[in-house]
Design an enzyme around this catalytic site. Structure first.
Site, PDB file in Angstrom:
ATOM      1  NE  ARG A  90     -10.722  14.631 -29.849  1.00  0.00           N
ATOM      2  CZ  ARG A  90     -11.406  14.339 -28.733  1.00  0.00           C
ATOM      3  NH1 ARG A  90     -12.669  14.693 -28.605  1.00  0.00           N
ATOM      4  NH2 ARG A  90     -10.834  13.693 -27.739  1.00  0.00           N
ATOM      5  CG  PHE A 125     -16.344  14.227 -26.992  1.00  0.00           C
ATOM      6  CD1 PHE A 125     -16.108  15.376 -26.250  1.00  0.00           C
ATOM      7  CD2 PHE A 125     -15.493  13.145 -26.817  1.00  0.00           C
ATOM      8  CE1 PHE A 125     -15.061  15.440 -25.343  1.00  0.00           C
ATOM      9  CE2 PHE A 125     -14.446  13.193 -25.918  1.00  0.00           C
ATOM     10  CZ  PHE A 125     -14.233  14.343 -25.168  1.00  0.00           C
ATOM     11  CG  ASP A 138      -0.870  17.557 -22.307  1.00  0.00           C
ATOM     12  OD1 ASP A 138      -0.322  16.438 -22.252  1.00  0.00           O
ATOM     13  OD2 ASP A 138      -2.088  17.702 -22.507  1.00  0.00           O
ATOM     14  CE  LYS A 178      -4.084   9.774 -24.729  1.00  0.00           C
ATOM     15  NZ  LYS A 178      -4.264  11.007 -24.012  1.00  0.00           N
ATOM     16  CE1 TYR A 221      -4.065   1.945   0.258  1.00  0.00           C
ATOM     17  CE2 TYR A 221      -2.657   3.379   1.573  1.00  0.00           C
ATOM     18  CZ  TYR A 221      -3.824   3.168   0.852  1.00  0.00           C
ATOM     19  OH  TYR A 221      -4.741   4.177   0.713  1.00  0.00           O
ATOM     20  CG  PHE A 236      -6.760  17.590 -24.833  1.00  0.00           C
ATOM     21  CD1 PHE A 236      -6.866  17.010 -26.091  1.00  0.00           C
ATOM     22  CD2 PHE A 236      -7.067  16.808 -23.730  1.00  0.00           C
ATOM     23  CE1 PHE A 236      -7.252  15.680 -26.233  1.00  0.00           C
ATOM     24  CE2 PHE A 236      -7.437  15.473 -23.868  1.00  0.00           C
ATOM     25  CZ  PHE A 236      -7.536  14.912 -25.122  1.00  0.00           C
ATOM     26  CB  THR A 237     -11.671  17.339 -24.346  1.00  0.00           C
ATOM     27  OG1 THR A 237     -10.754  16.238 -24.258  1.00  0.00           O
ATOM     28  CG2 THR A 237     -12.103  17.519 -25.791  1.00  0.00           C
TER      29      THR A 237
HETATM   30  C1  LIG Z   1      -5.291  11.945 -23.599  1.00  0.00           C
HETATM   31  C2  LIG Z   1      -4.831  13.305 -23.341  1.00  0.00           C
HETATM   32  C3  LIG Z   1      -4.987  13.899 -22.072  1.00  0.00           C
HETATM   33  C4  LIG Z   1      -5.748  13.237 -20.947  1.00  0.00           C
HETATM   34  O1  LIG Z   1      -5.222  12.021 -20.574  1.00  0.00           O
HETATM   35  P1  LIG Z   1      -6.128  10.776 -20.121  1.00  0.00           P
HETATM   36  O2  LIG Z   1      -5.131   9.723 -19.812  1.00  0.00           O
HETATM   37  O3  LIG Z   1      -7.047  10.432 -21.243  1.00  0.00           O
HETATM   38  O4  LIG Z   1      -6.901  11.212 -18.906  1.00  0.00           O
HETATM   39  C5  LIG Z   1      -4.453  15.173 -21.898  1.00  0.00           C
HETATM   40  N1  LIG Z   1      -3.839  15.822 -22.897  1.00  0.00           N
HETATM   41  C6  LIG Z   1      -3.692  15.293 -24.122  1.00  0.00           C
HETATM   42  C7  LIG Z   1      -2.993  16.061 -25.199  1.00  0.00           C
HETATM   43  C8  LIG Z   1      -4.195  14.031 -24.387  1.00  0.00           C
HETATM   44  O5  LIG Z   1      -4.080  13.519 -25.623  1.00  0.00           O
END
Ligand SMILES: *Cc1c(COP(=O)(O)O)cnc(C)c1O
Length: 462
Positions: A381, A448, A214, A257, A71, A123-124
């Site tokens: 998108r 979306f 990011d 990613k 933990y 970004f969303t």
């Molecule tokens: C996917 C993504 C995020 C958010 O990450 P999650 O792992 O989906 O929560 C933030 N910024 C960018 C550019 C992304 O492609």
């Protein structure tokens, strides 16, 4: 040109199946013409996203068996921390369940009501967390990013004049940080140059403003710098990534990613007081600072993936495969965002379906039609993803109305790309028969993901 093959061979396979056309039509209707609502079982080639859809290596699977599930103070945490330190160059990090977990933490720590956060295109999930803290996102990406035809090699660059204007207008005290995404997802996976990162850093230093990255696809960005920026051709992607990160105070990261895993993320930084603040927040929303919502085995897989992602042969093939799909489509005369970006090929739905207005949801329509034609799943998108302005309640109308064909890492062969290109070509030949959609259900946030639609007439008759 000498062909570039996958720098790996297949050890385990997962069968996939193409449903009949009638079955695909039924599945699409049942999903409310939203590809997010399809069952994965009903999809033949899944290009919805490159997020968490990566194939892990035998070394990563082996590392997972070594997960320390304690933990607190797990060995796996220290392995992940040391990988982040070595490859990204940040002293400290807290794990999070995925990227938005890290965005939530940084937004809570730094943003207060009335703040503005300049960034190179929204970004969303990033923007929604900024808004939830009472902040306002301001777009400072160069104009070329909004033009699907511009051939600018670094369409993700921050416009230094726009950023200066924002600082002068709002005052440095109201800007908790500048958020620079490398690459810019919604611009088409477009990179930022090293020169631009330096310029942003210098400007922000004169005003005492933090610069946050990011870093979700920073490895792909590093590859583009190697290819396109003077002085980097002979440098390794690994060293370019480290140099990129040296211009930031820290980063938010979706490990789903670049890091070649299925789940995870982190918030990394150099400053000890930021680490303190991050630890205070992570324990409330994610978990103990040494696991942050991840299992020990997840942290092991990330630690290993961080080294595999900067292998030059891997990243070269990765970008090559995305470009291979892009050039197949361009050979068919299909309008795509150029230059082809790092993780996806983006169809330009406005030029693909010029007879539809943005009220007909052209990108949503095209994604639905593609699934019906070939069982290929893509993502909208455009106007649906952009959502509504929280102050006025009106639909945001982004200049880019795109369908994203996103390539998972190490999953599909170039032959799968041929199948996709052929299907998009079919739709393009019959594009005049494709009618729009209307929305029948709209959720309050990030619509979306779960919105539902119905065709205004027969959707597609290819
Ligand atoms: C996917 C993504 C995020 C958010 O990450 P999650 O792992 O989906 O929560 C933030 N910024 C960018 C550019 C992304 O492609």
């Amino acid at each position: 040109m000498r062909p570039i093959a996958e720098p790996y061979k297949v050890k385990t396979v997962e069968p996939i199946r193409l449903l009949t056309r009638a079955e695909r039509e039924r599945a699409m209707a049942a999903a409310g013409y939203n590809t997010f609502l399809l069952k994965s079982e009903d999809v033949y080639i899944d290009l919805l996203t490159d997020s968490g859809t990566n194939a892990m290596s035998d070394r990563q699977w082996a590392a997972m068996m070594m997960g320390d599930e304690a933990y607190a103070g797990a060995r796996s945490f220290f392995k992940m921390e040391s990988a982040v330190r070595e490859i990204y160059g940040f002293n400290y990090m807290v794990p999070t369940h995925q990227g938005r977990g890290a965005e939530h933490l940084i937004s809570r720590i730094l943003i207060r009501p009335g703040h503005v956060i300049p960034g190179n295109m929204y970004f969303t999930t990033t923007r929604v967390h900024q808004e939830l803290q009472g902040g306002t996102f301001i777009d400072v990406v160069i104009d070329e990013a909004h033009d699907p035809l511009s051939q600018h090699p670094f369409k993700g660059n921050v416009d230094i004049y726009k950023l200066t204007e924002v600082i002068e207008k709002h005052g440095a005290e109201n800007i908790p940080y500048v958020n620079v995404a490398c690459t810019v997802n919604l611009a088409g996976g477009q990179p930022v140059s090293m020169t631009n990162l330096k310029a942003v850093r210098e400007l922000c230093d004169t005003f005492g403003i933090r610069v946050w990255c990011d870093a979700t696809r920073a490895v792909e960005n590093a590859f583009f710098i190697k290819e396109r920026e003077h002085g980097y051709a002979d440098k390794s992607v690994r060293s370019i990534l480290l140099e990129m990160m040296s211009h930031f105070d820290g980063c938010t990261m979706s490990a789903k990613k670049d890091c070649l895993v299925n789940i995870g993320g982190f918030l990394a930084m150099n400053d000890e007081s930021m680490l303190q603040a991050a630890r205070e927040q992570v324990v409330i929303f994610e978990g103990m600072p040494t696991y942050g919502g991840l299992a020990g085995r997840d942290m092991e897989a990330i630690a290993r993936g961080i080294f595999e992602m900067v292998d030059d042969a891997y990243i070269r093939h990765r970008i090559h495969q995305v470009r291979y799909l892009g050039s197949q489509l361009m050979n068919h005369g299909i309008p795509v965002v150029t230059p082809i970006g790092g993780h996806a090929v983006f169809l330009d739905a406005k030029r693909f379906l010029p007879h539809l207005t943005q009220e007909d949801y052209p990108a949503q329509t095209l994604a639905a039609a593609l699934y019906i034609d070939s069982g290929v799943r893509a993502m909208e998108r455009g106007v649906v993803s952009a959502g509504r302005d929280p102050h006025t309640g009106t639909n945001r109308k982004p200049s880019l109305e795109l369908v994203r064909l996103t390539i998972p890492r190490r999953v599909y062969s170039d032959r799968h790309m041929d199948v996709v290109a052929w299907s998009v070509g079919e739709l393009f030949r019959h594009r005049e028969d494709i009618a729009g959609l209307r929305m029948t259900y709209e959720p309050p946030a990030l619509r979306f993901f779960t919105a539902r639609f119905e065709p205004v007439s027969v959707l597609v008759a290819v």
